[in-house]
Design a protein around this motif. Structure first.
Motif, short mmCIF file in Angstrom:
data_model
loop_
_atom_site.label_atom_id
_atom_site.label_comp_id
_atom_site.label_asym_id
_atom_site.label_seq_id
_atom_site.Cartn_x
_atom_site.Cartn_y
_atom_site.Cartn_z
N UNK A 11 58.58 65.17 48.32
CA UNK A 11 58.35 64.38 47.10
C UNK A 11 58.77 62.95 47.44
N UNK A 33 65.24 63.85 43.00
CA UNK A 33 63.99 63.48 42.04
C UNK A 33 63.66 64.88 41.18
N UNK A 34 64.24 65.92 41.32
CA UNK A 34 63.86 67.28 40.50
C UNK A 34 62.54 68.04 40.89
N UNK A 35 61.96 67.50 42.09
CA UNK A 35 60.87 68.25 42.56
C UNK A 35 61.13 69.53 43.10
N UNK B 552 53.54 67.08 53.31
CA UNK B 552 54.18 66.27 52.19
C UNK B 552 52.69 66.53 51.42
N UNK B 555 51.93 70.02 47.84
CA UNK B 555 52.99 70.05 46.87
C UNK B 555 53.33 71.23 46.25
N UNK B 556 54.52 71.40 45.98
CA UNK B 556 54.57 72.67 45.02
C UNK B 556 55.61 72.43 43.63
N UNK B 557 55.32 72.86 42.61
CA UNK B 557 55.87 72.76 41.40
C UNK B 557 55.89 73.76 40.44
N UNK B 566 57.15 67.38 31.86
CA UNK B 566 57.40 67.45 33.05
C UNK B 566 55.92 67.60 33.72
N UNK B 569 54.79 63.92 34.05
CA UNK B 569 55.58 63.33 35.06
C UNK B 569 55.21 63.74 36.36
N UNK B 570 55.08 64.77 36.72
CA UNK B 570 54.76 65.55 38.20
C UNK B 570 53.45 64.69 38.63
N UNK B 573 53.76 61.32 39.58
CA UNK B 573 54.14 61.22 40.92
C UNK B 573 53.18 61.53 41.83
N UNK B 574 52.34 62.53 41.83
CA UNK B 574 51.56 62.92 42.62
C UNK B 574 50.44 62.02 42.90
N UNK B 577 51.63 59.42 45.36
CA UNK B 577 51.53 59.99 46.59
C UNK B 577 50.20 60.06 47.19
#
Lengths: 51, 614
Positions: A11, A33-35, B552, B555-557, B566, B569-570, B573-574, B577
Motif C-alpha cells: 500500500x 500505514x497499518x495495511x 500492488x 490488495x489484501x485487508x 477502517x 479509510x481503506x 486509500x485504494x 492507488x
C-alpha cells in the motif's frame, strides 16, 4: 523456529524486517500505514542461473 | 451434581478424558479414556477406612494446598460418584505391592490394584463443550509478593479459607500466625486488563466476587476492616450495584489505584502497600495484615487438544468463538457443537446457568427433530473432474471432506451436514471439480462482468466476506461514513472462496485494482479458512510479478464487522492507488492475461481429456 524476513507493504511501499515462521500463517500489518497488504520478500538466490 | 449422577438418561463419565472425536452433527463418535481409579466404583461406600491407614500424605489440590490428603482419597466432599480414587503415582507401589494397607482396611475389598484404563466409545448426536476455566497464576507479578509472603493469597485461596468445608472449617486466619486478620486488602484486576502481563480482557466476575468476600468477612468478623484497591468497579448485573453500595455502607474502603509494591514487615509480618490513589492524586502507604489478590480467569491450558478434535475457533484471548455473537451465542461454527460456561468467556454462575440451559435447548432441538436442516451453501464434487489430489480434504477447516484414495479409486466425499460452505475447497481445487451452491464460479464471474462492463478503469473490484468485511461496509454505511463510489463489492461467504481465477479474470476484464478482504485471523467464522486466503493472495502476488503485473494492484485487508471506519479509510486509500494505474498499464495487463488464459485453457482441456479418458 522463527527467523527474520524482509517485508514490503504493497500500500505505502514501506520496507521492514520482522519475525517469520515458515509454514505458520500470521496476520500482518504494515508498521507505517497499518495495511494488511504485506508481502514477504523472498531472498533472491545467488546461484549463477539467476545472475 | 447428585441429580445428574442419579438421572436415568444421563451417563456420567467421571475421572475420564476425551481421547478422540470423529463424525459430524447427529453422528459423532467419541472415544473416552476412563482412567483406572483402582477402586471399584459401584462397590465403594465411601466409608473412608482406606484413607485412614494410607501412609502417603500430599498437599490437597482442592484445598489449594492449605491441607493435605492421602494417596487414596475423594477429590472433594460432594464429588459424584461418591467413591475413592487411588493415585497410583503417589501410592508406594502396587507391582509388587509395597504397602497394601488400603486393601487390608477395606472391608468390602473393593480395591483393585490391577485395574486398567478403559477406552469407551459412545455415539452421540450433539456435543456441549463445558470445560470450565483455569485461574490466573499471579507468580509472574513480583510486585504483589505472592511468591515471597505467606500472607498474600489469591481469591481462590480466600474461598477455601472462608468456606465451612475448608481447611480451617471456615475460620478465616492468616497463614503465618493463625490469627484472624484485623485488616485485609483486596487488589483487583490481578492478571486482567493488562497489555503487558497477564491478560488484556476483563475477567468479568472479580469485582463482584471481592464485594461478596468483603461482605462475608464483615458478616463473620465485624471488627475486620477491608480495603479494596481497584481500577474501576464493574457492578453491572441485577442487584450488583445494591450489593456494592451495601459493602460501602458496612465500611469497606474503596481506593482507586492498584498498588505498585507490596512489602512485608519482617517483625509483624504485616504487609505495606504503596499505591497512587488516583482520586486524590497522592502516593499513599497502607499497612494491612493480609492481602487477597483478585485473580482473573483464563482458558484451560489443555484446551487446545479438544479444540483440534472439534475444529473449534478461538478468539485472540483463547476463548472459543461463537457461530454468531448475537444470533447464535451458544453455537460453535462446527454444527452440532455448543458451548456452556467459561469456555466461551469469563462469566459468573448465573450467566453460566443461562448459557447451559440455552445450549441444552439448542442440542435438544436437533436431537428431537432427528434430522438437520442446513443452508444450501454447501460444496458439491464433480467426480469426473477430480484427480484424487486430496487438496480439498487438506484445506477443509471442518474435516467435512474425506480424503481420496487414488489406488482404490475412492473419490473425496463431501459430508454436507458438516460442510459450513466457506468455499476454500472450491477455491483450492486445481481442476475446478468443486462447485459452491449459490456461489458458483459462473455466478461470481458474472458479477465481475457486470461491474466492469462500463468504465472499468474507474472501478475497484472488492471481494468481501459475508461476516466481517461486508458487514464492515454496512457499518460504514449506517455510520454515514463516506467512501469513494468506485468500490464495487462482491460478497462471498468467506474470503477463502476467492479463487485465484476470479482475481485474474477481473484484471483481464480491465480492473485497475482488486481487493480481497476478510475477517481478522482471530475472528474467522470458518475456523482458519482465512489463512488459506492469505496463502493464496501471497501466491498471486508472486504470479503477478512473474507475469510482469505490479503486485500492488492486488490488495489484501482484514476488516471486522465493527470496523466501519477502517473500511472507509481503506477504500479511500485504494481510490488513491487506483488513480495511479494508467490505461496503458491496464491494457498491457489485459494482453498478458489474455495470452495466459489461452495457455491455461489449452492445459485444462488436456487435463480434462486425460481425466475423462482415464
Amino acid at each position: 523456529m522463527p527467523e527474520k524476513a524482509k517485508f514490503k507493504c504493497l500500500r505505502c511501499g514501506y520496507l521492514y524486517e520482522d519475525k517469520y515462521t515458515p509454514g505458520v500463517p500470521q496476520e500482518r500489518a504494515c508498521p507505517k500505514c497499518g495495511s494488511n497488504s504485506v508481502r514477504r520478500l523472498e531472498e533472491k538466490s545467488t546461484s549463477p542461473g539467476n545472475r | 451434581m447428585m441429580d445428574v449422577g442419579r438421572h436415568p438418561r444421563i451417563k456420567l463419565f467421571a475421572y475420564s478424558e476425551v481421547e478422540h472425536i470423529s463424525g459430524f452433527i447427529g453422528n459423532f463418535n467419541v472415544k473416552i479414556r476412563k482412567k483406572a481409579r483402582y477402586v471399584i466404583e459401584d462397590e465403594c461406600t465411601a466409608c473412608g477406612d482406606c484413607t485412614k491407614d494410607c501412609p502417603v500424605v500430599v498437599p490437597d489440590e482442592y484445598q489449594q494446598g492449605f491441607s493435605s490428603r492421602k494417596a487414596i482419597y475423594i477429590p472433594f466432599p460432594q464429588a459424584v460418584p461418591s467413591a475413592y480414587i487411588l493415585n497410583m503415582e503417589e501410592c508406594l507401589g502396587n507391582n509388587p505391592i509395597a504397602c497394601g494397607k488400603c486393601l487390608e482396611a477395606c472391608e468390602k475389598k473393593c480395591i483393585d490394584y490391577d485395574m486398567k484404563d478403559e477406552i469407551i466409545e459412545v455415539e452421540v448426536g450433539t456435543i456441549i463443550v463445558a470445560t470450565g476455566l483455569d485461574v490466573y497464576d499471579p507468580t509472574e507479578l513480583d510486585e504483589f509478593g505472592y511468591r515471597s509472603y505467606e500472607n498474600v493469597i489469591t481469591s481462590m485461596e480466600f474461598e477455601r479459607l472462608i468456606c465451612a468445608g475448608g481447611p480451617t472449617a471456615g475460620h478465616f486466619v492468616r497463614p503465618t500466625d493463625r490469627k484472624v486478620p484485623r485488616t485485609v486488602a483486596f487488589i483487583q484486576c490481578v492478571g486482567s486488563r493488562s497489555g503487558k502481563r497477564g491478560n488484556r480482557y476483563c475477567s468479568n466476575i472479580c469485582c463482584m466476587n471481592t464485594i461478596k468476600d468483603t461482605l462475608l468477612l464483615y458478616d463473620h468478623y465485624p471488627e475486620t476492616k477491608c480495603k479494596v484497591f481497584y481500577i474501576d468497579i464493574r457492578a453491572f448485573g441485577k442487584g450488583f450495584e445494591q450489593m456494592f453500595m451495601r459493602s460501602k455502607e458496612v465500611g469497606v474502603e474503596y481506593i482507586r489505584g492498584i498498588p505498585g509494591e507490596v512489602v512485608e514487615d519482617p517483625v509483624t509480618r504485616n504487609l505495606i502497600l504503596t499505591v497512587e490513589n488516583t482520586t486524590t492524586g497522592r502516593v499513599e502507604q497502607h499497612e494491612v495484615e493480609m492481602v487477597v489478590l483478585s485473580v482473573g480467569m483464563e482458558q484451560r491450558s489443555d484446551f487446545d487438544r479438544l479444540q483440534k478434535m472439534l475444529t473449534l475457533s478461538t478468539t485472540g484471548d483463547g476463548f472459543v468463538l461463537e457461530s454468531h455473537p448475537k444470533l447464535k451465542p451458544v453455537d460453535s461454527p462446527t454444527r452440532g457443537v455448543f458451548y456452556a460456561g467459561c469456555v466461551e468467556s469469563p462469566k459468573g454462575i448465573t450467566e453460566s446457568v443461562v448459557q447451559s440451559s440455552a445450549a441444552a435447548a439448542r442440542a435438544s432441538i436437533i436431537l428431537n427433530a432427528g434430522r438437520v436442516k442446513i443452508e444450501a451453501l454447501t460444496a458439491r464434487l464433480d467426480t469426473s473432474l477430480c484427480n484424487y489430489c486430496g487438496m480439498c480434504a487438506r484445506v477443509c477447516p471442518y474435516h467435512a471432506i474425506t480424503p481420496p484414495d487414488r489406488k482404490l479409486g475412492i473419490y473425496p466425499e463431501i459430508i454436507e451436514a458438516a460442510c459450513a460452505g466457506c468455499g476454500t475447497c472450491a477455491a483450492e481445487c486445481p481442476n475446478d471439480a468443486i462447485t459452491m451452491r449459490h456461489f458458483t464460479d459462473a455466478q461470481i464471474m458474472a458479477q465481475i462482468d457486470a461491474i466492469l462492463e462500463e468504465k472499468p478503469l474507474e472501478k475497484i473490484v472488492a471481494f468481501a466476506c459475508n461476516w466481517c468485511s461486508y458487514a464492515g461496509g454496512d457499518n460504514a454505511g449506517t455510520s454515514r461514513l463516506q467512501y469513494p463510489p468506485s468500490i464495487r463489492l462482491i460478497r462471498t461467504m468467506c474470503s477463502g472462496r476467492v479463487d485465484e481465477k476470479f482475481v485474474l479474470y477481473a484484471f483481464q476484464k480491465g480492473a485497475p485494482l482488486v481487493l480481497v478482504s476478510g475477517c481478522h485471523f482471530a475472528d474467522c467464522h470458518y475456523i482458519n479458512a482465512v489463512t488459506w486466503t492469505q496463502r493464496r493472495v501471497e501466491r498471486l502476488w508472486n504470479k503477478l510479478e512473474r507475469l510482469g503485473i505490479r503486485p500492488e494492484r492486488l490488495q489484501l485487508e482484514w476488516i471486522s464487522a465493527a470496523e466501519g471506519q477502517k473500511f472507509a479509510k481503506v477504500m479511500r486509500e485504494l481510490e488513491e492507488l487506483r488513480k495511479k494505474v494508467t490505461p496503458e498499464e491496464v491494457q498491457q495487463t489485459r494482453e498478458i492475461l489474455r495470452r495466459e488464459a489461452e495457455k491455461e485453457r489449452a492445459r485444462k482441456a488436456k487435463r480434462v481429456e486425460a481425466l475423462r479418458s482415464a
